[in-house]
Design an enzyme around this catalytic site. Structure first.
Site, PDB file in Angstrom:
ATOM      1  N   HIS A  10       2.037   2.496  -5.785  1.00 10.93           N
ATOM      2  CA  HIS A  10       1.552   3.792  -6.235  1.00 10.93           C
ATOM      3  C   HIS A  10       0.053   3.678  -6.510  1.00 10.93           C
ATOM      4  O   HIS A  10      -0.470   2.572  -6.718  1.00 10.93           O
ATOM      5  CB  HIS A  10       2.299   4.232  -7.497  1.00 10.93           C
ATOM      6  CG  HIS A  10       3.710   4.648  -7.213  1.00 10.93           C
ATOM      7  ND1 HIS A  10       4.756   4.387  -8.061  1.00 10.93           N
ATOM      8  CD2 HIS A  10       4.250   5.301  -6.162  1.00 10.93           C
ATOM      9  CE1 HIS A  10       5.874   4.867  -7.550  1.00 10.93           C
ATOM     10  NE2 HIS A  10       5.591   5.424  -6.393  1.00 10.93           N
ATOM     11  N   GLY A  64       3.702   6.941   1.599  1.00 12.26           N
ATOM     12  CA  GLY A  64       5.039   6.941   1.003  1.00 12.26           C
ATOM     13  C   GLY A  64       5.672   8.319   0.876  1.00 12.26           C
ATOM     14  O   GLY A  64       6.767   8.553   1.397  1.00 12.26           O
ATOM     15  N   ASP A  69       8.073   5.734   2.750  1.00  8.00           N
ATOM     16  CA  ASP A  69       9.176   5.119   2.000  1.00  8.00           C
ATOM     17  C   ASP A  69      10.438   5.084   2.851  1.00  8.00           C
ATOM     18  O   ASP A  69      11.189   4.110   2.833  1.00  8.00           O
ATOM     19  CB  ASP A  69       9.450   5.877   0.691  1.00  8.00           C
ATOM     20  CG  ASP A  69       8.307   5.771  -0.307  1.00  8.00           C
ATOM     21  OD1 ASP A  69       7.489   4.838  -0.192  1.00  8.00           O
ATOM     22  OD2 ASP A  69       8.238   6.625  -1.209  1.00  8.00           O
ATOM     23  N   ASP A  89       4.324   2.800 -10.430  1.00 10.34           N
ATOM     24  CA  ASP A  89       3.779   3.282 -11.693  1.00 10.34           C
ATOM     25  C   ASP A  89       4.936   3.915 -12.445  1.00 10.34           C
ATOM     26  O   ASP A  89       5.347   5.037 -12.150  1.00 10.34           O
ATOM     27  CB  ASP A  89       2.672   4.303 -11.440  1.00 10.34           C
ATOM     28  CG  ASP A  89       2.035   4.801 -12.729  1.00 10.34           C
ATOM     29  OD1 ASP A  89       2.597   4.544 -13.823  1.00 10.34           O
ATOM     30  OD2 ASP A  89       0.977   5.445 -12.653  1.00 10.34           O
ATOM     31  N   HIS A  96       8.015  11.966  -5.350  1.00  6.84           N
ATOM     32  CA  HIS A  96       8.977  11.386  -4.409  1.00  6.84           C
ATOM     33  C   HIS A  96       9.823  10.313  -5.103  1.00  6.84           C
ATOM     34  O   HIS A  96      10.190   9.306  -4.502  1.00  6.84           O
ATOM     35  CB  HIS A  96       8.244  10.835  -3.173  1.00  6.84           C
ATOM     36  CG  HIS A  96       7.265   9.741  -3.472  1.00  6.84           C
ATOM     37  ND1 HIS A  96       7.396   8.481  -2.973  1.00  6.84           N
ATOM     38  CD2 HIS A  96       6.154   9.721  -4.237  1.00  6.84           C
ATOM     39  CE1 HIS A  96       6.403   7.724  -3.409  1.00  6.84           C
ATOM     40  NE2 HIS A  96       5.642   8.465  -4.176  1.00  6.84           N
ATOM     41  N   ASP A  99      12.827   8.923  -3.385  1.00  3.80           N
ATOM     42  CA  ASP A  99      12.527   7.954  -2.319  1.00  3.80           C
ATOM     43  C   ASP A  99      12.369   6.556  -2.910  1.00  3.80           C
ATOM     44  O   ASP A  99      12.850   5.569  -2.349  1.00  3.80           O
ATOM     45  CB  ASP A  99      11.241   8.331  -1.581  1.00  3.80           C
ATOM     46  CG  ASP A  99      11.272   9.736  -1.005  1.00  3.80           C
ATOM     47  OD1 ASP A  99      12.351  10.345  -0.968  1.00  3.80           O
ATOM     48  OD2 ASP A  99      10.197  10.217  -0.602  1.00  3.80           O
ATOM     49  N   ARG A 105      17.648   0.964  -4.168  1.00  7.37           N
ATOM     50  CA  ARG A 105      19.073   0.891  -3.839  1.00  7.37           C
ATOM     51  C   ARG A 105      19.301   0.117  -2.544  1.00  7.37           C
ATOM     52  O   ARG A 105      20.171  -0.753  -2.453  1.00  7.37           O
ATOM     53  CB  ARG A 105      19.669   2.298  -3.722  1.00  7.37           C
ATOM     54  CG  ARG A 105      21.181   2.311  -3.512  1.00  7.37           C
ATOM     55  CD  ARG A 105      21.704   3.723  -3.321  1.00  7.37           C
ATOM     56  NE  ARG A 105      21.400   4.258  -2.015  1.00  7.37           N
ATOM     57  CZ  ARG A 105      22.044   3.939  -0.889  1.00  7.37           C
ATOM     58  NH1 ARG A 105      23.031   3.073  -0.907  1.00  7.37           N
ATOM     59  NH2 ARG A 105      21.707   4.480   0.260  1.00  7.37           N
TER      60      ARG A 105
END
Length: 151
Positions: A10, A64, A69, A89, A96, A99, A105
């Site tokens: 970020h 991203g 992403d 961050d 997002h 994302d 995950r």
């Protein structure tokens, strides 16, 4: 075998990620890097200044929030990423955010080493297992079970 690393940060943590890349340049120069948007430009510039002609290939993906992403997530799902470094961050909610959670995950699901901070990234990249040509990441059996489930 050339290791592939996904690098994402970020805005407020891009400088920290670039510092990490420069600090680990001797290991990273033997890897193939996939970075989202601006992070890719900054990483490429820093490595070129540090390593010159030994600079590794830095593949720039989309930003991203604009799909980068998802591109990184696809690489994880297709088995094309050996490590993910994502300096998030966590003090602000991202537009997002879903994302970001999706990448976490997928990295967990596919057993991809995943660093969200410098200490973890240092431990992973300095591990003998990271540079070992004999080590193979084990894909959890639940993935094949899910693919072959009967509805």
């Amino acid at each position: 075998m050339i290791k592939t690393i996904g690098l994402v940060a970020h805005d407020s943590r891009k400088a920290e990620l670039v510092d990490w890349v420069v600090y680990n340049a001797e290991t990273i120069k033997n890897c193939r890097l996939f970075c989202t948007g601006t992070t890719g430009r900054l990483v490429n510039e820093a490595l070129a200044a540090k390593l010159g002609s030994e600079c590794p290939e830095v593949v720039r993906l989309l930003s991203g929030p604009l799909g980068g992403d998802f591109e990184v997530g696809s690489m994880i799902a297709e088995g094309n990423l050996d490590m993910l470094v994502f300096f998030c961050d966590n003090l602000i909610v991202q537009g997002h955010q879903n994302d970001v959670l999706g990448l976490s995950r997928l990295a967990s699901l596919y057993n991809v080493p995943y660093a969200t901070n410098r200490s973890t990234a240092d431990f992973i990249i300095s591990s003998q297992l990271f540079t070992s040509s004999e080590y193979e990441r084990i894909i959890p059996s639940c993935i094949e079970s899910y693919k072959n489930r009967k509805l």
